[in-house]
Every structure is written in C-alpha cells, then in structure tokens.
Design an enzyme around this catalytic site. Sequence first.
Site, PDB file in Angstrom:
ATOM      1  N   SER A 165      -4.532   2.276   4.805  1.00 39.60           N
ATOM      2  CA  SER A 165      -4.758   1.686   3.494  1.00 39.60           C
ATOM      3  C   SER A 165      -4.742   0.147   3.573  1.00 39.60           C
ATOM      4  O   SER A 165      -5.585  -0.526   2.968  1.00 39.60           O
ATOM      5  CB  SER A 165      -3.684   2.189   2.521  1.00 39.60           C
ATOM      6  OG  SER A 165      -3.924   1.725   1.228  1.00 39.60           O
ATOM      7  N   LYS A 197       7.339  -6.860  -9.874  1.00 42.04           N
ATOM      8  CA  LYS A 197       6.867  -6.236  -8.624  1.00 42.04           C
ATOM      9  C   LYS A 197       7.137  -7.170  -7.452  1.00 42.04           C
ATOM     10  O   LYS A 197       6.997  -8.381  -7.584  1.00 42.04           O
ATOM     11  CB  LYS A 197       5.355  -5.967  -8.737  1.00 42.04           C
ATOM     12  CG  LYS A 197       4.657  -5.743  -7.387  1.00 42.04           C
ATOM     13  CD  LYS A 197       3.137  -5.562  -7.537  1.00 42.04           C
ATOM     14  CE  LYS A 197       2.453  -5.582  -6.163  1.00 42.04           C
ATOM     15  NZ  LYS A 197       1.006  -5.355  -6.224  1.00 42.04           N
ATOM     16  N   THR A 198       7.484  -6.599  -6.313  1.00 43.24           N
ATOM     17  CA  THR A 198       7.573  -7.388  -5.077  1.00 43.24           C
ATOM     18  C   THR A 198       7.225  -6.522  -3.873  1.00 43.24           C
ATOM     19  O   THR A 198       7.416  -5.302  -3.903  1.00 43.24           O
ATOM     20  CB  THR A 198       8.983  -7.993  -4.875  1.00 43.24           C
ATOM     21  OG1 THR A 198       8.926  -8.899  -3.770  1.00 43.24           O
ATOM     22  CG2 THR A 198      10.048  -6.939  -4.577  1.00 43.24           C
ATOM     23  N   HIS A 199       6.722  -7.190  -2.812  1.00 44.26           N
ATOM     24  CA  HIS A 199       6.563  -6.534  -1.505  1.00 44.26           C
ATOM     25  C   HIS A 199       7.542  -7.150  -0.496  1.00 44.26           C
ATOM     26  O   HIS A 199       7.409  -6.922   0.709  1.00 44.26           O
ATOM     27  CB  HIS A 199       5.141  -6.730  -0.964  1.00 44.26           C
ATOM     28  CG  HIS A 199       4.075  -5.951  -1.668  1.00 44.26           C
ATOM     29  ND1 HIS A 199       4.238  -4.637  -2.048  1.00 44.26           N
ATOM     30  CD2 HIS A 199       2.805  -6.292  -2.035  1.00 44.26           C
ATOM     31  CE1 HIS A 199       3.115  -4.216  -2.625  1.00 44.26           C
ATOM     32  NE2 HIS A 199       2.238  -5.202  -2.633  1.00 44.26           N
ATOM     33  N   LYS A 257       0.789  -1.242   0.000  1.00 44.30           N
ATOM     34  CA  LYS A 257       0.000   0.000   0.000  1.00 44.30           C
ATOM     35  C   LYS A 257       0.822   1.293   0.000  1.00 44.30           C
ATOM     36  O   LYS A 257       0.397   2.315   0.535  1.00 44.30           O
ATOM     37  CB  LYS A 257      -0.991   0.044   1.185  1.00 44.30           C
ATOM     38  CG  LYS A 257      -1.846  -1.181   1.379  1.00 44.30           C
ATOM     39  CD  LYS A 257      -2.362  -1.821   0.131  1.00 44.30           C
ATOM     40  CE  LYS A 257      -3.467  -1.103  -0.581  1.00 44.30           C
ATOM     41  NZ  LYS A 257      -3.800  -1.822  -1.859  1.00 44.30           N
ATOM     42  N   THR A 315       1.283   0.438  -7.444  1.00 44.23           N
ATOM     43  CA  THR A 315       0.516   0.452  -8.693  1.00 44.23           C
ATOM     44  C   THR A 315       0.733   1.770  -9.429  1.00 44.23           C
ATOM     45  O   THR A 315       0.864   1.803 -10.659  1.00 44.23           O
ATOM     46  CB  THR A 315      -0.981   0.243  -8.367  1.00 44.23           C
ATOM     47  OG1 THR A 315      -1.084  -0.811  -7.407  1.00 44.23           O
ATOM     48  CG2 THR A 315      -1.784  -0.092  -9.597  1.00 44.23           C
ATOM     49  N   TYR A 319       6.162   8.203  -1.343  1.00 44.92           N
ATOM     50  CA  TYR A 319       4.799   8.448  -1.837  1.00 44.92           C
ATOM     51  C   TYR A 319       4.426   9.924  -1.674  1.00 44.92           C
ATOM     52  O   TYR A 319       3.865  10.540  -2.580  1.00 44.92           O
ATOM     53  CB  TYR A 319       3.830   7.553  -1.041  1.00 44.92           C
ATOM     54  CG  TYR A 319       2.375   7.682  -1.393  1.00 44.92           C
ATOM     55  CD1 TYR A 319       1.770   6.797  -2.283  1.00 44.92           C
ATOM     56  CD2 TYR A 319       1.572   8.674  -0.819  1.00 44.92           C
ATOM     57  CE1 TYR A 319       0.423   6.899  -2.594  1.00 44.92           C
ATOM     58  CE2 TYR A 319       0.230   8.793  -1.131  1.00 44.92           C
ATOM     59  CZ  TYR A 319      -0.342   7.906  -2.018  1.00 44.92           C
ATOM     60  OH  TYR A 319      -1.685   8.020  -2.326  1.00 44.92           O
ATOM     61  N   MET A 334      -8.555   1.724  -5.537  1.00 42.94           N
ATOM     62  CA  MET A 334      -8.184   3.144  -5.626  1.00 42.94           C
ATOM     63  C   MET A 334      -9.083   3.860  -4.625  1.00 42.94           C
ATOM     64  O   MET A 334     -10.192   4.285  -4.967  1.00 42.94           O
ATOM     65  CB  MET A 334      -8.427   3.660  -7.045  1.00 42.94           C
ATOM     66  CG  MET A 334      -7.596   2.960  -8.120  1.00 42.94           C
ATOM     67  SD  MET A 334      -5.837   3.322  -8.045  1.00 42.94           S
ATOM     68  CE  MET A 334      -5.811   5.061  -8.392  1.00 42.94           C
TER      69      MET A 334
END
Length: 304
Positions: free
Chosen positions: A147, A115-117, A56, A60, A202, A265
């Site tokens: 989130s 992509k990775t977390h 989060k 994206t 962010y 979103m």
Amino acid sequence: MSLEEMKGLHLQGEYIKPETKEVNGILMTKIVSDKWDKIWNFQAKPDDLLIATYVKSGTTWTQEIVDMIQNDGDVQKCQRANTFERHPFIEWTLPPPFSSGLDLAQKMPSPRTLKTHLPVQLVPPSFWKENVKIIYVARNAKDCLVSYYHFSKMLKMLPDPGTWEEYVETFKAGKVVWGAWYDHVKGWWGVKDQHRILYLFYEDMKEDPKREIQKILKFLEKDITEEVLNKIIYHTSFDVMKQNPMANYTTLPPSIMDHSISPFMRKGMPGDWKNYFTVAQNEEFDKDYQKKMAGSTLTFRTEI
Ligand code: PPS
C-alpha cells in the site's frame, strides 16, 4: 525545498518530489523536520482523541468510524468536510489553500480528534501528560509495504519509491518516511498498557467490523443502538468510502495526490501482497522479519 518554493511549484502544477530530513534518526519530509520544534511542543488537551498508525494501516477507515460514532451515525454531519479537515493530522502540512495540521488543530473547538503517523517516541509529550485516549491501528507489514509503495507514487509529497524491487529493500531497511514499520508497531505495542491506548488490527477490522467497532465504542464510553451500529458498518465499508469524496481524498488536486496513478482507496484487502511479492522476495522478507520481530509478543495475520 522550502514551503514557499513548494507552494510555487504547486501553483504551477508541476510534478515535485520532496527532500527528506531525519528527526532523531527517523526519516521525515523536510517540511516536517523543519518545523519539528512546533510539532514537539504541540499542546494536547485531556479530551482530545488521537488516532495513531503506521502509514497505510487503516487510519482513514478508523477516522470515519470514529466520526460516525461521535455523530451518532449522522452521515450528513460526517460529510461536513474532508477527513484531513475533520481530524487534523498534527505533523503534516499540505500546500495552500489547505491549513497545516497544527493550525487546524489549534483553531478546532474541543473535543478534537487528531491523527498522527509518528512513532511512539516522537509523540509530543503533552499527549502523555494530559493522558489522552489513543486508538492505535496496526496492519501486517507486507500489505503495508504494498500500500505504501503505491501511495508513494501517487502522493507527490513523498519521496519516489523507485522500482518495486528497490522499494522492498527500502521498506525492510526502514528508510521510509515515518521510519521502520517494525519499530513503529513494536514501539506502540510496548506502551499500550501504560497509557489509555486501544491497540487494534486492520485484519481484525476487516474480518469482523462489528466486533472491532464495539471495542471502539467501549473505549470511547459511547452507547448506540443496533440500527446506528449497522449504519456505521455500512457507511465505513470499503465500497461506500471509496465513493465518498469527503473520505477518499479525491478533492485534493492531482498536483498533490494523483489518483490516476493509484487511487487512495486502492484495494482494501488483506493478502494483496501475494499479487506483488515473488516467492524469493517473500522468503527473504520472512527471514528478515523473524530477526526484526524476535522476542516480541506481537503477532500479525497476513491474510484472513
Ligand atoms: S494513510 O495515508 O496512511 O492515512 O492511509 P490509511 O488510511 O492508513 O490506509 C489506507 C489503506 O487503507 C485502505 N482502506 C480501507 N480498507 C478497508 N476498509 C475501508 N473502509 C478502508 N478505507 C481505507 C485503503 O484502501 C488503503 O489500503 P490499500 O491496501 O492500499 O487498498
């Protein structure tokens, strides 16, 4: 629950919540844990690009920016497939008919964006060996928590978050899938100068998308015109992405993501945590935060 059992439940459209199982002390869903060997042995390639984040944190959004850059601002090309198909999520497996992130990545022609977390210590070693470029995006803990709380309710593949009060404690204790936010952001911060890592925030992206997109352009060694840059800023704004089915996850069935509970979103605003934390929760959170982040040079803005 096995993947086979899970497939069955999804086919029946039932509401399911997964089991969890740790990987080296980090909480993961059992599906991820059970195929950990395969994930750990993932073969990265030198021309891969990895977008790494805590959950989060603007993954994206960054994926859309990167795709737009790679396709010179061609919106149509960026709508060729869902975000999760354009950029394989290496440790994740969606139920059929979707392919696992590993399968997608293996079939994808180079150059790949992945992509990775994963926290830094769980990143497959081939990424370091191949000196892969990595964009890491971090978001302040309180907005991440809010989130993630909503996301855990709408994504059926994550454990139930419980009540808001319970979840605040769960998050602080790091007992969430992909582990503690504190360790994640510090872990990646600690290695950023030893590898080809662009560490972004962010809140900075929200404050000045143009400036942050220019950092990504420089990191990717790409040149684009001012016109294309402006197109990217527009196309990757929250309001436009919210309407883009190839970026807003609405193509997934409600048995996986239920947007009627909370849209993927959702708000896209730094400072939304103020609508959820009580004064007492905020004070407690800040006290605990100071302890957990003590000694780190990493700082966050909780509003802009
Ligand atoms: S995931 O599931 O972990 O990959 O989610 P991730 O994409 O990292 O984060 C989702 C949050 O990012 C917000 N978002 C955006 N904010 C601003 N601008 C744009 N373009 C944008 N796209 C996604 C999204 O709304 C989630 O945050 P919240 O606070 O829940 O709204």
